[in-house]
Write an enzyme that holds these catalytic residues in place. Sequence first.
Site, short mmCIF file in Angstrom:
data_model
loop_
_atom_site.label_atom_id
_atom_site.label_comp_id
_atom_site.label_asym_id
_atom_site.label_seq_id
_atom_site.Cartn_x
_atom_site.Cartn_y
_atom_site.Cartn_z
N ASP A 6 5.22 -5.46 8.06
CA ASP A 6 4.79 -6.28 6.93
C ASP A 6 3.49 -5.68 6.40
O ASP A 6 2.42 -5.87 6.98
CB ASP A 6 4.59 -7.72 7.40
N LEU A 7 3.60 -4.94 5.31
CA LEU A 7 2.47 -4.17 4.80
C LEU A 7 1.91 -4.81 3.54
O LEU A 7 2.60 -4.90 2.52
CB LEU A 7 2.90 -2.73 4.52
N GLU A 8 0.68 -5.27 3.63
CA GLU A 8 0.01 -5.91 2.50
C GLU A 8 -1.45 -5.51 2.51
O GLU A 8 -1.97 -5.04 3.51
CB GLU A 8 0.14 -7.43 2.59
N GLY A 9 -2.12 -5.75 1.40
CA GLY A 9 -3.56 -5.55 1.34
C GLY A 9 -3.97 -4.16 1.76
O GLY A 9 -3.48 -3.14 1.27
N ALA A 24 -3.36 -2.49 4.39
CA ALA A 24 -2.31 -1.67 4.99
C ALA A 24 -1.55 -0.88 3.95
O ALA A 24 -0.99 0.18 4.24
CB ALA A 24 -1.34 -2.56 5.77
#
Length: 511
Positions: free
Chosen positions: A160-163, A165
Amino acid sequence: MSVMEGKRLSAPRVVLGVAVASALAAGGVVGTQWWSARADTPHAAPWTAGYVDVTATPTYAFEEGRSADHRDVVLSFVVAGKGGGCTPTWGTAYTMDEAADRLDLDRRIARLRQQGGDLAVSFGGQRNRELAITCTDATELAAAYGAVLDRYDTDTMDLDLEGAALADEASSVRRAEAVADLQRQRRAAGESLAVWLTLPVAPTGLTEEGTTAVDRFLAAGVDLAGVNAMTMDYGAARGDASMLRASEDALTAVQRQLGVLYERRGTHLSDGTLWSKVGATPMIGQNDVRDEVFTLDDAKALNAFAHDRGVGRMSFWSANRDATCGSNYVDVRMVSTACSGVAQGEATFTDVLGEGFDGALNAGAGARTTPEPTETAQQDDPATSPYPIWQQSAAYLKGTKVTWHRSVYVAKWWTRGDLPDDPVLNAWETPWQLVGPVLPGDRPAPAPTLPAGTFPEWSGKTEYRKGDQVLLEGVPYEAKWWNQAASPAAASVDPDGSPWRQLTIEQADAR
């Protein structure tokens, strides 16, 4: 993506959605059509699994679940510890051993499997630091990922890649290299590893950071199981669209973008295969954005859409929240970690979204992505094309419709030389919007004509001034500036350079 994770819209998501909203008509997509024939390549049965926030309070008994039919879960989130480094933790609160001791996590997982369920592990999330950000050695990072997967005996990892990352280039490259190395090691040992990228989306699809992340994984040699779209928290990008429509548009765009990314890496995949690599993850009930509510009716309709397209995975945030809020929870517009904020009665989002998604979570872990035959572009026949066939040398004004490869496109702005089916990643990169396929029985649209004498017949010897109107073979035209000997027929090929513009019958009648 959790409530506790404090998920927010990133600036690129908002800006992207606002920037292209005016360029998209309802239901429009670019490039590959979802209705084209699907390949006969067999795919693993589509599966469903709700996310479980392992560290949320109150603790959710995922091992018992809310559904007897859908017991698989995605446990989240494994992140770096507060001090950084390469030691994985659950939400910075527990190491793997501490979670076994204080949460009985290992024992509860064993109970889940006794009940017929299985699990994937999700790394990342919005709030804390994904391991690749603080673990700066790719070999150690691969070992850290592998240790978690081994601990819980799963061959399916979710990133789960957000912000940060997504935004941090160095960690993004390192993450892709580490996962590629881990997957190669496991395959060399005769084991499997399915890798899903869970990414934020706007109704227009993946953000630029999202497509870059996918491309980095493909470039590193990762064989992706798929891309899971977080169909939630759209904010300003949603415009006037319903939550359902925004989600359907987002998934359609992701499927197309995924096809372009694979093509650019030399792998052609059929529409059916691409859809099997798409996952959907709505946030059930009240979303973090206050005026966004994903209802049970939305869930039912999204399930039908997913089955129709062949979506390979259905998840949601979160299983912890899959219940009606109690009477003591007064303001359901405030997002809860333990209830959905909507009246569910006896129904669960688990069952409504998961209806027909009966495949096993780990069934496709051993699948390998292989190039498929490239479909020959369909040739256009002037006799069966409802609009003129696109020409590279012609200029097209906004609103002009053309036929190309047996599909109809409409120009969003003036264009010359831009292929209607150019495989661009984002809708704003092309001046063309796909309207739909050429239908059986289509014939060329007749040119509007007027009776002789309505306007003077055009003559190459006559001087014309701005506003003069003529007929050429019954078709009405109006002069844009002074001209002589310039045939109005050229207006369809060079609408900018021609001193004439063709009138519609309605325009001619108004005069």
